[in-house]
Design a protein around this motif. Structure first.
Motif, PDB file in Angstrom:
ATOM      1  N   SER A   1       0.844  -1.186   0.000  1.00 17.26           N
ATOM      2  CA  SER A   1       0.000   0.000   0.000  1.00 17.26           C
ATOM      3  C   SER A   1       0.885   1.245   0.000  1.00 17.26           C
ATOM      4  O   SER A   1       2.073   1.178   0.339  1.00 17.26           O
ATOM      5  CB  SER A   1      -0.871   0.014   1.253  1.00 17.26           C
ATOM      6  N   THR A   2       0.271   2.359  -0.362  1.00 20.75           N
ATOM      7  CA  THR A   2       1.022   3.608  -0.352  1.00 20.75           C
ATOM      8  C   THR A   2       1.568   3.908   1.035  1.00 20.75           C
ATOM      9  O   THR A   2       2.682   4.395   1.195  1.00 20.75           O
ATOM     10  CB  THR A   2       0.118   4.779  -0.779  1.00 20.75           C
ATOM     11  N   ILE A   3       0.742   3.601   2.048  1.00 23.62           N
ATOM     12  CA  ILE A   3       1.160   3.863   3.428  1.00 23.62           C
ATOM     13  C   ILE A   3       2.445   3.092   3.736  1.00 23.62           C
ATOM     14  O   ILE A   3       3.402   3.639   4.285  1.00 23.62           O
ATOM     15  CB  ILE A   3       0.049   3.415   4.415  1.00 23.62           C
TER      16      ILE A   3
ATOM     17  N   LEU B   1      -2.397   5.300  10.741  1.00 24.96           N
ATOM     18  CA  LEU B   1      -2.887   4.981   9.399  1.00 24.96           C
ATOM     19  C   LEU B   1      -3.039   3.479   9.220  1.00 24.96           C
ATOM     20  O   LEU B   1      -3.838   3.018   8.405  1.00 24.96           O
ATOM     21  CB  LEU B   1      -1.910   5.528   8.343  1.00 24.96           C
TER      22      LEU B   1
ATOM     23  N   GLU C   1       2.045  11.723  -1.894  1.00 23.83           N
ATOM     24  CA  GLU C   1       0.675  11.318  -1.622  1.00 23.83           C
ATOM     25  C   GLU C   1       0.365  11.444  -0.131  1.00 23.83           C
ATOM     26  O   GLU C   1      -0.688  11.942   0.262  1.00 23.83           O
ATOM     27  CB  GLU C   1       0.506   9.866  -2.068  1.00 23.83           C
ATOM     28  N   LEU C   2       1.295  10.987   0.678  1.00 20.44           N
ATOM     29  CA  LEU C   2       1.089  11.077   2.121  1.00 20.44           C
ATOM     30  C   LEU C   2       1.042  12.521   2.587  1.00 20.44           C
ATOM     31  O   LEU C   2       0.273  12.880   3.480  1.00 20.44           O
ATOM     32  CB  LEU C   2       2.196  10.315   2.852  1.00 20.44           C
TER      33      LEU C   2
ATOM     34  N   LEU D   1      -2.346  13.754   1.910  1.00 22.13           N
ATOM     35  CA  LEU D   1      -3.281  13.145   2.855  1.00 22.13           C
ATOM     36  C   LEU D   1      -3.196  13.847   4.214  1.00 22.13           C
ATOM     37  O   LEU D   1      -4.203  14.201   4.826  1.00 22.13           O
ATOM     38  CB  LEU D   1      -2.953  11.663   2.978  1.00 22.13           C
TER      39      LEU D   1
ATOM     40  N   ILE E   1      -5.332  11.272  -4.012  1.00 23.20           N
ATOM     41  CA  ILE E   1      -5.477  10.520  -2.768  1.00 23.20           C
ATOM     42  C   ILE E   1      -6.880   9.946  -2.613  1.00 23.20           C
ATOM     43  O   ILE E   1      -7.352   9.718  -1.506  1.00 23.20           O
ATOM     44  CB  ILE E   1      -5.130  11.392  -1.540  1.00 23.20           C
TER      45      ILE E   1
ATOM     46  N   THR F   1      -7.976   7.047  -3.074  1.00 24.50           N
ATOM     47  CA  THR F   1      -8.043   5.729  -2.428  1.00 24.50           C
ATOM     48  C   THR F   1      -7.999   5.817  -0.910  1.00 24.50           C
ATOM     49  O   THR F   1      -8.258   4.850  -0.218  1.00 24.50           O
ATOM     50  CB  THR F   1      -6.877   4.830  -2.883  1.00 24.50           C
ATOM     51  N   HIS F   2      -7.628   6.989  -0.393  1.00 26.76           N
ATOM     52  CA  HIS F   2      -7.453   7.101   1.056  1.00 26.76           C
ATOM     53  C   HIS F   2      -8.657   7.689   1.761  1.00 26.76           C
ATOM     54  O   HIS F   2      -8.590   8.016   2.935  1.00 26.76           O
ATOM     55  CB  HIS F   2      -6.223   7.954   1.380  1.00 26.76           C
ATOM     56  N   GLU F   3      -9.768   7.814   1.056  1.00 23.52           N
ATOM     57  CA  GLU F   3     -10.922   8.444   1.681  1.00 23.52           C
ATOM     58  C   GLU F   3     -11.321   7.799   3.009  1.00 23.52           C
ATOM     59  O   GLU F   3     -11.553   8.514   3.990  1.00 23.52           O
ATOM     60  CB  GLU F   3     -12.124   8.473   0.719  1.00 23.52           C
TER      61      GLU F   3
ATOM     62  N   LEU G   1      -9.484   6.324   5.170  1.00 25.28           N
ATOM     63  CA  LEU G   1      -8.482   6.700   6.174  1.00 25.28           C
ATOM     64  C   LEU G   1      -8.683   8.132   6.639  1.00 25.28           C
ATOM     65  O   LEU G   1      -8.608   8.439   7.823  1.00 25.28           O
ATOM     66  CB  LEU G   1      -7.079   6.574   5.571  1.00 25.28           C
TER      67      LEU G   1
END
Length: 879
Positions: free
Chosen positions: A612-614, A660, A731-732, A735, A769, A771-773, A775
């Motif tokens: 994952s991006t995280i 996260l 990306e982070l 976020l 971002i 995909t991070h909704e 989160l």
RNA sequence: GGGCGCGUAGCUCAGUGGGAGAGCACUCGCCUUACAAGCGAGGGGUCGUAGGUUCGAAACCUACCGCGCCCA
């Protein structure tokens, strides 16, 4: 203290949960004993690994661990542990200094309590007594070093008076003597009338003290001349008056004689360049036997030297002053002169620089006596050259200037001490004036009338040999071969001259020009939280053992290391130590959380493409941190190492990564498994990185987390460039920006954390971002818009994300307006600044392209922000 | 007297040519299921003074003021 952590055996994975708080006490003792018994700190000279050696600056046998040691040892231990993990064969060699005067004073004080002096015992018995004291009460500091966690090789502990080191001392003395670099001469030296011994220049501390300046008239009428002195009693030993050769006032007197009051002696008036005509009357009294400058003048003019005091600074000149101590004689002499009307002026108090014995603070008395000296000229030249030509690097480099100032102007070194505790000078005197210097394997001359020199050597003579004498020199040992020259010498800048310069001189001389160490890493003095010097009288002294007891060794070490910026002093305070303790606890809890959530180090790290991006983000951050820490350690930037790791651990890992990851870790699928592996990896690496500075808590946590035997021997993390991921980091950042902005809004609106708010998010795709909704919603505590959703507030966030919130009519319009106005002001200021620059032709024409581009970018961002803020303000209900 | 160094947020300190930072302290809100030794948010600085160099100075140069250390 044990109930907190005894839910598992020392070596195994946990059988129960870790306690909610880290309790250092039990862990530290258990771990240290384990490290030593398993031999982790033992150096092996037969190893194929590259060597890394540090010799511990030997603490005085009389000493106990003070906070300065704690800093010095923390740095050395951090370097030793780092290098061990980096695959070096590490030798950190411990030992103690016999500390001549200091130790002798301790034992003499004990005797004094029984109304005895060392002379009552005699030399042999006294020295025996000192050894006995050493065996019983000396070296307390060694046990205290263990509390700090020092990873020294205890099997190699040395003492400057042990047999091997004594042999080294005798060997080098003989060599220097044969090379005519040691000689005996009648010179004026610093004398302590209380310790009854000679002192070297550096054993004298100068301070500005209150005294008196008395002007005395010598001679009568036209031939009268007035001299000024702070030490009137020494006039009894005057053998001349000196004036500057160009001084018109006294030209007519040069070459004549004047009567010295109170003595009836006639003394010459001489001309000497050394006299400062601007000081006082321009005429100075000359007392060659009791003042170093006067001694020089005496030499130049062939003046006699009259010693007027004995070794206790009691006047010996026959007459009314005989038997008076120097401080009794001074007013007595002044009174006698006043009676004769010879006191022209008096100034009290008169502040002037006075030398004191560094051991007992007694005012030193310059004294003419027969002493042994080292001719330092060629040795100091070599010591300077080794730094000049780069064989030895001084860190930080600014301090090399001080080093040069010292070695390039070094006086000959007085090495004889009129003490009994120390290395006795290996010279015998024969009945017919013979002088024989005896080498280590030679028999001293025997027979009627032969006697050994009574004096011992300056303590720094033996400690100057420390980097090689401790490795078995003069024998060509395997240890020397493997570990000499040593890698780094770590010490405070205060003993750059005392010790570092001596080791350089002796090392280069004894080891055929090979330097004793490659790098000298100098640190500052430990100070209190306000940058003040620690002193008993001020009551601001920190006892490191007290801190270790209350906050743990790791916290104490971290506090010291975190303050250690190159070349500057190290302020510490209990509050900061508490902060360090909190940090250790943070690591403890982060690991506890990870274990509870199945973090693992089993198996390969998943490929980035699967992550994952995280996960990619945290791994990318880790790579940067490893690189930074490597650079910072290489530059001896301990404060920065600590800062980098503190922020990575606390901000990136705990505040963001763990938060996260919570939703993912709650699951059971393949993604959760991958994150557990990444989490295990990140903590594993972080604990390794922190181990040099915080050895105990990292050992405890790392062994539990990984099941490994010890982190002390774990490999140091290496940067994996393949894991650096700029896209994930961007990306982070986006976020984090959204989450932080929503939180700010909530805080300004007085919305409690428990209060869920419905919100619609748009523009996440633009910001990359989308995909991070989920989160974002979980971290910002936002619910999905329910039926009847009505936006009462709109957040327009840099990057294009818009958050519409339904605060159910509870919106505080004034607060929101204030918040937006503040943002607008900031954005306007930013935009104005950028426009100003871009409107300046000189700037656009001359500044580098990338700077101009950056300003254009900033302007675009600021303008977009302004637009959004204006719209939001517009949409706000009028109050 | 000679030399070296330092003046940046309340405190202690990073930053050394291109958006003023950290830790602690402070304010506000939270016992949000790893941690209250915690979490979230916030306020706060004409970078000692005055000149100069530069398109641009907290940073480079000069002077001054204040502080510290070493040496004599």
């Amino acid at each position: 203290m044990t109930e907190a952590t005894d839910t598992r055996t020392p070596d195994s994975r946990p059988t129960g949960a870790l306690s909610a708080q880290y309790q250092p006490g039990e862990v530290e003792q258990r771990r240290y004993e384990q490290w030593v018994s398993r031999g982790y700190f033992k150096a092996d000279e037969t190893s194929d690994k590259p060597p890394f050696a540090i010799v511990l600056p030997p603490p005085n046998v009389t000493g106990s661990l003070h906070v300065g040691h704690a800093l010095d040892h923390t740095i050395q231990d951090a370097l030793s542990r780092l290098k061990r993990m980096q695959g070096f064969e590490v030798l950190w060699l411990p030992g103690m200094d016999h500390a001549g005067i200091a130790t002798q004073n301790v034992v003499e004080r004990q005797l004094a309590a029984q109304k005895l002096s060392r002379h009552d015992l005699g030399r042999e018995k006294f020295v025996e007594q000192v050894w006995k004291w050493k065996a019983e009460s000396g070296g307390a500091i060694l046990g205290q070093m263990k509390r700090l966690g020092d990873s020294v090789d205890w099997s190699r502990e040395r003492f400057t008076m042990d047999e091997g080191l004594s042999r080294a001392v005798q060997t080098i003395f003989k060599r220097l003597y044969d090379d005519e670099l040691i000689y005996r001469a009648n010179r004026i030296i610093n004398w302590c009338p209380r310790c009854l011994t000679a002192l070297s220049d550096i054993e004298v501390d100068h301070s500005d003290d209150d005294g008196e300046l008395v002007s005395i008239r010598y001679g009568e009428g036209d031939n009268a001349i007035v001299v000024a002195t702070t030490r009137a009693e020494t006039m009894l030993g005057d053998t001349a008056v000196a004036v500057h050769p160009d001084d018109e006032r006294y030209k007519h007197l040069v070459g004549t004689e004047v009567e010295l009051p109170l003595t009836g002696r006639r003394i010459p008036i001489v001309a000497d360049e050394h006299v400062d005509p601007a000081f006082g009357t321009g005429a100075v009294k000359v007392t060659p036997a009791h003042d170093p400058n006067d001694f020089e003048i005496g030499q130049r003019h062939d003046l006699p030297s009259i010693t007027i005091m004995d070794e206790r600074a009691v006047v010996t000149v026959p007459g009314p002053f005989e038997g008076l101590d120097r401080y009794e004689a001074r007013p007595a002499v002044v009174a006698a002169l006043r009676e004769q009307g010879r006191i022209v002026a008096e100034k009290r108090p008169y502040v002037h620089s006075v030398g004191h014995c560094s051991r007992c603070k007694t005012t030193v008395e310059p004294r003419l006596s027969l002493q042994w000296f080292v001719n330092t000229t060629p040795l100091a030249q070599a010591a300077g050259d080794a730094v000049r030509d780069g064989r030895v690097r001084i860190e930080p480099p600014e301090l090399a200037k001080r080093y040069f100032a010292w070695v390039d102007n070094m006086h000959d070194w007085c090495i004889s001490r009129q003490l009994w505790w120390g290395h006795r000078i290996p010279v015998w005197y024969g009945p017919n004036g013979e002088i024989v210097c005896v080498g280590p394997d030679e028999e001293p001359p025997s027979g009627e009338g032969w006697k050994q020199d009574e004096d011992v050597l300056d303590t720094w003579f033996s400690s100057g040999l420390w980097p090689f004498s401790t490795m078995g020199w003069p024998e060509q040992t395997a240890t020397l071969k493997k570990f000499y020259p040593t890698s780094v010498l770590v010490t405070g800048y205060d003993i750059l001259f005392f010790w570092v310069a001596r080791m350089m001189m002796f090392g280069l001389y004894a080891m055929d020009g090979v330097q004793p160490f490659d790098v000298v890493n100098l640190h500052g003095m430990v100070r209190d939280g306000h940058g003040k010097k620690m002193s008993k009288s001020f009551g601001n002294v920190v006892d490191p053992l007290d801190w270790i007891e209350r906050y743990g060794a790791d916290a104490t070490r971290f506090t010291l290391a975190r303050g250690a910026n190159p070349g500057s002093d190290v302020p510490i305070s209990e509050e900061w130590c508490q902060g360090s303790r909190n940090f250790a606890n943070k690591l403890w809890n982060a690991t506890r959380f990870a274990l509870m959530n199945g973090a693992t180090v089993e198996g390969d790290l998943p490929a980035p493409s699967e992550l994952s991006t995280i996960d990619k983000w945290v791994l990318s951050r880790l790579q940067h941190v490893v690189g930074e820490v490597d650079e910072q350690f290489a530059a001896y930037e301990y404060a920065k190492v600590c800062d980098t790791l503190y922020h990575f651990a606390w901000d990136d890992v705990c505040d963001w990564y763990l938060e996260l990851s919570k939703p993912v870790l709650a699951g059971t699928g393949a993604e959760a498994a991958r994150t557990r592996r990444v989490l295990g990896h990140v903590l594993d690496q972080l604990l390794r990185l922190l181990h040099p500075v915080m050895p105990f808590v990292t050992e405890e946590l790392w062994t539990v987390l990984t099941g490994g035997e010890t982190v002390t021997r774990a490999a140091w993390p290496a940067v994996d460039a393949a894991l650096i991921d700029d896209a994930a980091e961007e990306e982070l950042a986006a976020l984090q920006k959204v989450v932080t902005e929503v939180r700010r809004f909530r805080s300004d609106q007085g919305l409690k954390p428990s209060q869920r708010v419905s919100a619609a998010l748009t523009g996440l795709g633009t910001a990359g971002i989308d995909t991070h909704e989920p989160l974002i919603r979980s971290l910002a505590r936002l619910d999905a818009p329910a039926e009847g959703f009505t936006a009462t507030a709109t957040l327009a966030i840099t990057g294009g994300v818009t958050v519409d919130l339904d605060t159910r009519g509870t919106i505080d319009v004034a607060a929101e307006r204030a918040r937006l106005e503040k943002d607008r002001a900031a954005a306007e200021k930013e935009a104005a600044q950028c426009r100003g620059k871009l409107g300046n032709e000189a700037f656009v024409g001359k500044a580098p392209e990338h700077v101009v581009a950056k300003i254009k970018d900033r302007l675009a961002t600021a303008e977009a922000d302004l637009e959004r803020i204006a719209a939001a303000l517009e949409a706000l209900p009028t109050a």
